[in-house]
Design a protein around this motif. Structure first.
Motif, PDB file in Angstrom:
ATOM      1  N   TYR A   1       0.605  -1.175  -0.176  1.00 32.00           N
ATOM      2  CA  TYR A   1       0.060   0.024   0.045  1.00 32.00           C
ATOM      3  C   TYR A   1       0.936   1.379  -0.093  1.00 32.00           C
ATOM      4  O   TYR A   1       1.941   1.253   0.685  1.00 32.00           O
ATOM      5  CB  TYR A   1      -0.868   0.015   1.166  1.00 32.00           C
ATOM      6  N   ASN A   2       0.404   2.091  -0.628  1.00 36.11           N
ATOM      7  CA  ASN A   2       1.283   3.304  -0.818  1.00 36.11           C
ATOM      8  C   ASN A   2       0.091   4.341   0.133  1.00 36.11           C
ATOM      9  O   ASN A   2      -0.852   4.537   0.125  1.00 36.11           O
ATOM     10  CB  ASN A   2       1.219   4.065  -1.976  1.00 36.11           C
TER      11      ASN A   2
ATOM     12  N   ILE B   1      -5.283  -5.286   6.812  1.00 36.94           N
ATOM     13  CA  ILE B   1      -5.024  -5.405   8.320  1.00 36.94           C
ATOM     14  C   ILE B   1      -3.436  -5.819   8.765  1.00 36.94           C
ATOM     15  O   ILE B   1      -2.958  -5.194   9.511  1.00 36.94           O
ATOM     16  CB  ILE B   1      -6.180  -6.112   9.004  1.00 36.94           C
ATOM     17  N   GLU B   2      -3.287  -6.621   7.824  1.00 34.91           N
ATOM     18  CA  GLU B   2      -1.741  -7.189   8.349  1.00 34.91           C
ATOM     19  C   GLU B   2      -0.625  -6.178   8.007  1.00 34.91           C
ATOM     20  O   GLU B   2       0.139  -5.926   8.791  1.00 34.91           O
ATOM     21  CB  GLU B   2      -1.432  -8.461   7.377  1.00 34.91           C
ATOM     22  N   TRP B   3      -0.973  -5.464   7.002  1.00 36.24           N
ATOM     23  CA  TRP B   3      -0.021  -4.172   6.686  1.00 36.24           C
ATOM     24  C   TRP B   3       0.012  -3.302   7.619  1.00 36.24           C
ATOM     25  O   TRP B   3       1.080  -2.877   8.003  1.00 36.24           O
ATOM     26  CB  TRP B   3      -0.360  -3.591   5.293  1.00 36.24           C
ATOM     27  N   SER B   4      -1.135  -2.965   8.141  1.00 39.03           N
ATOM     28  CA  SER B   4      -1.289  -1.964   9.194  1.00 39.03           C
ATOM     29  C   SER B   4      -0.705  -2.483  10.507  1.00 39.03           C
ATOM     30  O   SER B   4       0.032  -1.566  11.091  1.00 39.03           O
ATOM     31  CB  SER B   4      -2.821  -1.509   9.604  1.00 39.03           C
TER      32      SER B   4
ATOM     33  N   LEU C   1       2.776  -0.613  12.103  1.00 40.43           N
ATOM     34  CA  LEU C   1       2.674   0.056  13.541  1.00 40.43           C
ATOM     35  C   LEU C   1       3.782  -0.527  14.359  1.00 40.43           C
ATOM     36  O   LEU C   1       4.325   0.259  14.881  1.00 40.43           O
ATOM     37  CB  LEU C   1       1.114  -0.160  13.846  1.00 40.43           C
ATOM     38  N   LYS C   2       3.963  -1.836  14.149  1.00 39.88           N
ATOM     39  CA  LYS C   2       4.955  -2.302  14.956  1.00 39.88           C
ATOM     40  C   LYS C   2       6.179  -1.863  14.492  1.00 39.88           C
ATOM     41  O   LYS C   2       7.160  -1.498  15.520  1.00 39.88           O
ATOM     42  CB  LYS C   2       4.981  -4.038  14.774  1.00 39.88           C
ATOM     43  N   ASN C   3       6.697  -1.659  13.195  1.00 33.83           N
ATOM     44  CA  ASN C   3       7.965  -0.985  12.877  1.00 33.83           C
ATOM     45  C   ASN C   3       8.306   0.259  13.162  1.00 33.83           C
ATOM     46  O   ASN C   3       9.284   0.592  13.481  1.00 33.83           O
ATOM     47  CB  ASN C   3       8.104  -1.445  11.229  1.00 33.83           C
ATOM     48  N   LYS C   4       6.967   1.080  12.965  1.00 32.31           N
ATOM     49  CA  LYS C   4       7.179   2.559  13.415  1.00 32.31           C
ATOM     50  C   LYS C   4       7.263   2.962  14.537  1.00 32.31           C
ATOM     51  O   LYS C   4       7.807   3.856  15.101  1.00 32.31           O
ATOM     52  CB  LYS C   4       6.133   3.132  12.543  1.00 32.31           C
ATOM     53  N   TYR C   5       6.622   2.128  15.768  1.00 31.33           N
ATOM     54  CA  TYR C   5       6.473   2.348  17.079  1.00 31.33           C
ATOM     55  C   TYR C   5       7.185   1.454  17.913  1.00 31.33           C
ATOM     56  O   TYR C   5       6.974   0.280  17.645  1.00 31.33           O
ATOM     57  CB  TYR C   5       5.225   2.560  17.453  1.00 31.33           C
TER      58      TYR C   5
END
Lengths: 343, 467
Positions: free
Chosen positions: A176-177, A243-246, A250-254
């Motif tokens: 997703y972009n 959902i998986e991408w989100s 989120l895990k990677n960014k926070y």
């Protein structure tokens, strides 16, 4: 000519009277400003919200429902709460907000010298794509130690791909972009955005409420913008990768994050099982080892025990609309338990 | 076309403009009649012919009664008129009700009568009572027949009162048609203000309270005892503001054309007895029932017991007039019992009390209000089972627990109810605002803007339209 002036004076006096009355009772907005990161957002100032519940609150220079955020103290443990209008909670007074209640619960435990500061960074219309996109800014400007991301079904099926949002997603193969909608102004009274010179009028309560009601009376579509209603939650397969991408992003960014899930409650059949979105969110959190809290059981036990709904206010039908003070309290208690176990 | 719609405002402005331009009075009356039929046809054009038929048949019978030399002939024509009118009302409004009621018993012998698909013509109950009063008045000699058919047609169809009354007394309205219809600023100024008071009652108060009362009446089991009480009180205010608001709009609209329609409500919720309540509530209906039904049954002329029976019969039929449902019959029956008890009390017991004491007055008012509110439960509920559930919940006969919903609207609405009452009462005394002064214009704009700002986005239909 004399009667013409009388009409003008009387009309102006009536408009001023209503501006004061509506501003105190229904809605008084501080106006909007074009923020370099958040785009079109509320200006710093007082906001009065009488729709559903009632609150008099303050919007800070970041457009957040918070006091101005000071630089971080040495012993401060800063928790950032992300979410949409449900978490922003204009319908709930400041001291009853989940962030305020969590703050006081955490700081009540004096076992450590840590000082907890829970910041309400929720904003109306936001969804996981916003949290992912703004993650670097939050880290730099707010320097949180922990993040709570409050999410719900509609974040996926309604908001994520909505091109009327400031941030929206577009799908490319299996990824997703994140797109930024530079023309985004407001999700309400879009009719005023067509005429730039008249945009300031939206800040007046009489225009904000009157234009909407008048156009409704005349049966004219006012272009609600942002939130397409009644979008059917069909084809869960389409949303599974989202959902998986989100969750993964989120895990990677926070660094430290807990995902708090707000379920949709069917008050006619409380025992109705989890939604597909809920199950998928839970399973991807487990798969990627992201802390996950589901409020479903807490809400349902409370509803059964107290007979009180966790959605709706005295102004609206119980069980409909945003989460109320009961839900904010339950969420705060559940997060308090989570952080107690964690630290 | 409803009074609170944009369509009505356009319609009204067009008609009043035409009336200002046109000179001959007969043409003005023609325009009023045509526009009234158009107003009715806006719902369903098919029933315009029914209204026309009822008008022409009753006009013809009226002449026949007037011209008959013998009382027996007059009586025959009167009976013919009553049968004709009640057959129409009975067929359209009550046919399926009676079939369903019969089926309740026939079910026990495994037999069912088929229901017929009948569309209920709007305002059929009001039209029937209007034409009946016209003929009965001629029979009794208390009024003459209309000068011509078109006058009677206008009495029946006059759009301000057509859909939900007030039921006009022919002796009051027909003489007004003999005068020239002249649009005067004074009347328009007064009429607009009465209309606006009605609009505030409807849009700001009644529609807002409906948002609270409707869900509770829909599912009373889910709500707490106190919430159910509040919803019943909210409905009591809603039905008053809805119906008296409609009546005000009717009176205001008619006034703009120079016609006087008598008030239909006189602060009914200050009543200290059910008898007083019926003198203040839906005055045109209670007057009709008293003059054309209660007196016809013998009134109080045939002894005390017969008077109680008459009161009961009148209220049972009055209840049934409101709708083809046993709930309305129960509602009417309860009021009949209360009227009889009050009569008994007034005749035999009241003298033992000091009725001038504040405590006596207050208790009388409280008992009356509780009774009125409880009976509204039967009026509003969709079926008898729901009414029973609500009453049980109100009086702790079943688990009183449930959602505690103390709607802000019921508190917030109180200043509007007081203001609407106060201004309405002032308007009745002709103490209205001059619309060429800053004060008058300010109030006019303040109210109009208030209607825009405070209208709920979800409006409710006028409650009395179903009758």
């Amino acid at each position: 000519m004399k009667i013409f002036f009388k009409i003008i004076i009387a009309l102006i006096l009536a408009l001023i009277s209503w501006e004061v009355l509506l501003g105190l009772t229904i809605v008084k907005l501080p106006g909007t400003v074009n923020h370099p990161v958040f785009g079109n957002t509320y200006k710093q100032g007082l906001l009065i919200w009488g729709k559903e519940g009632y609150s008099i609150t303050y919007i800070n220079s970041l457009g957040l429902r918070e006091k101005e955020i000071a630089s971080k103290k040495d012993n401060e443990f800063r928790i950032l709460s992300l979410g949409d209008s449900y978490a922003e909670g204009f319908q709930v007074p400041d001291n009853k907000l989940l962030t305020a209640q969590l703050n006081s619960l955490l700081n009540k435990d004096k076992s450590s010298d840590k000082y907890f500061n829970v910041i309400n960074a929720a904003k109306s219309g936001y969804s996981p794509s916003y949290y992912i996109h703004f993650s670097d800014f939050y880290k730099k400007a707010l320097a949180q130690d922990y993040t709570i991301a409050i999410i719900m079904d509609s974040d996926f099926y309604r908001d994520s791909f909505d091109k009327n949002q400031y941030i929206y997603l577009s799908q490319k193969d299996n990824s997703y972009n994140i797109n930024v909608n530079k023309d985004f102004k407001s999700n309400k009274l879009a009719i005023f955005d067509k005429y730039k010179g008249f945009q300031f009028l939206k800040n007046y309560s009489i225009v904000n409420i009157g234009a909407k009601n008048l156009l409704h009376m005349l049966n004219i579509n006012i272009g609600q913008g942002g939130k397409p209603k009644n979008k059917k939650k069909t084809d869960i397969k389409k949303y599974d990768p989202l959902i998986e991408w989100s969750i993964l992003n989120l895990k990677n960014k926070y660094e430290n994050i807990v995902i708090l899930y707000l379920p949709e409650i069917d008050y006619d059949t409380l025992e109705k099982g989890k939604s597909d979105y809920e199950s998928l969110t839970e399973s991807y959190c487990k798969q990627y080892n992201v802390s996950f809290i589901n409020m479903r059981n807490d809400f349902i036990s409370y509803i059964k025990q107290s007979k009180q709904p966790v959605h709706g206010f005295f102004n609206t039908k119980p069980g409909e609309g945003h989460i109320n003070v009961h839900a904010h309290g339950l969420i705060a208690k559940r997060l308090h338990k989570y952080f107690n176990e964690k630290f | 076309m409803i009074f609170s719609s944009i369509d009505y405002f356009i319609f009204f402005i067009v008609i009043i403009s035409l009336m200002m331009i046109i000179r001959p009075n007969s043409v003005k009356k023609g325009i009023l009649l045509f526009s009234s039929y158009f107003f009715y046809a806006y719902w369903d054009y098919r029933f315009v012919f029914l209204m026309f038929l009822m008008s022409i048949v009753n006009y013809y019978i009226g002449i026949k009664i007037e011209k008959s030399s013998y009382q027996a002939d007059k009586k025959k024509w009167l009976i013919a008129s009553v049968i004709f009118n009640l057959c129409i009302l009975g067929f359209f409004k009550y046919f399926n009700f009676f079939i369903e009621s019969a089926n309740f018993f026939l079910d026990k012998v495994n037999f069912r009568l088929p229901l017929v698909e009948i569309i209920l013509p709007v305002a059929i109950s009001f039209i029937t009572f209007e034409v009946m009063s016209y003929v009965i008045d001629i029979y009794r000699g208390s009024n003459k027949s209309a000068g011509n058919f078109w006058d009677l047609a206008l009495l029946v169809a006059f759009f301000p009162h057509l859909i939900a009354g007030p039921i006009l007394k022919p002796s009051h309205f027909l003489p007004q048609l003999d005068k020239d219809i002249i649009i005067k600023w004074k009347n328009v100024e007064y009429g607009v203000q009465i209309f606006l008071v009605g609009l505030v009652k409807k849009i700001v108060i009644a529609d807002r309270l409906a948002l609270f009362a409707d869900p509770v009446f829909q599912d009373p089991s889910g709500y707490s005892n106190l919430t159910v009480w509040l919803a019943v009180i909210a409905y009591s205010i809603q039905i008053f503001c809805d119906f008296s608001g409609y009546s005000d709009m009717a009176i205001g609209s008619a006034k703009c054309f120079g016609f006087d329609i008598p008030a239909n409500f006189n602060m009914p919720y200050i009543s200290r007895s059910v008898t007083e309540f019926w003198r203040r509530w839906h005055i045109s209906l209670s007057t009709w029932l008293k003059e054309y039904l209660y007196y016809s049954l013998g009134g109080n002329r045939k002894g005390e017991v017969r008077q109680y029976i008459n009161l009961m019969l009148v209220m049972l039929l009055g209840g049934l007039w409101h709708g083809a449902s046993w709930n309305f019959v129960i509602w009417g029956g309860l009021h009949g019992i209360a009227l009889a008890i009050h009569k008994l009390w007034s005749t035999h017991v009241k003298n033992y009390f000091n009725t001038e004491l504040f405590a006596y007055k207050f208790v009388s008012w409280l008992v009356t209000m509780v009774f009125i509110c409880v009976t509204w439960v039967f009026f509003r509920s969709q079926d008898f089972a729901t009414s029973g559930l609500i009453v049980q919940k109100m009086f702790y006969m079943i688990n009183p627990e449930g959602i505690k919903w103390y709607a802000t609207s019921i508190i917030a609405i109180i200043p509007f109810v007081i203001a609407a009452h106060y201004i309405g009462a002032r308007l009745n005394r002709y103490a209205y605002f001059k619309l060429n002064t800053i004060k008058g214009l300010f109030i006019l704009f303040f109210v109009i803007l208030g209607l825009i700002f405070l209208q709920p986005l979800q409006s409710s239909p006028f409650i009395y339209f179903q009758f």
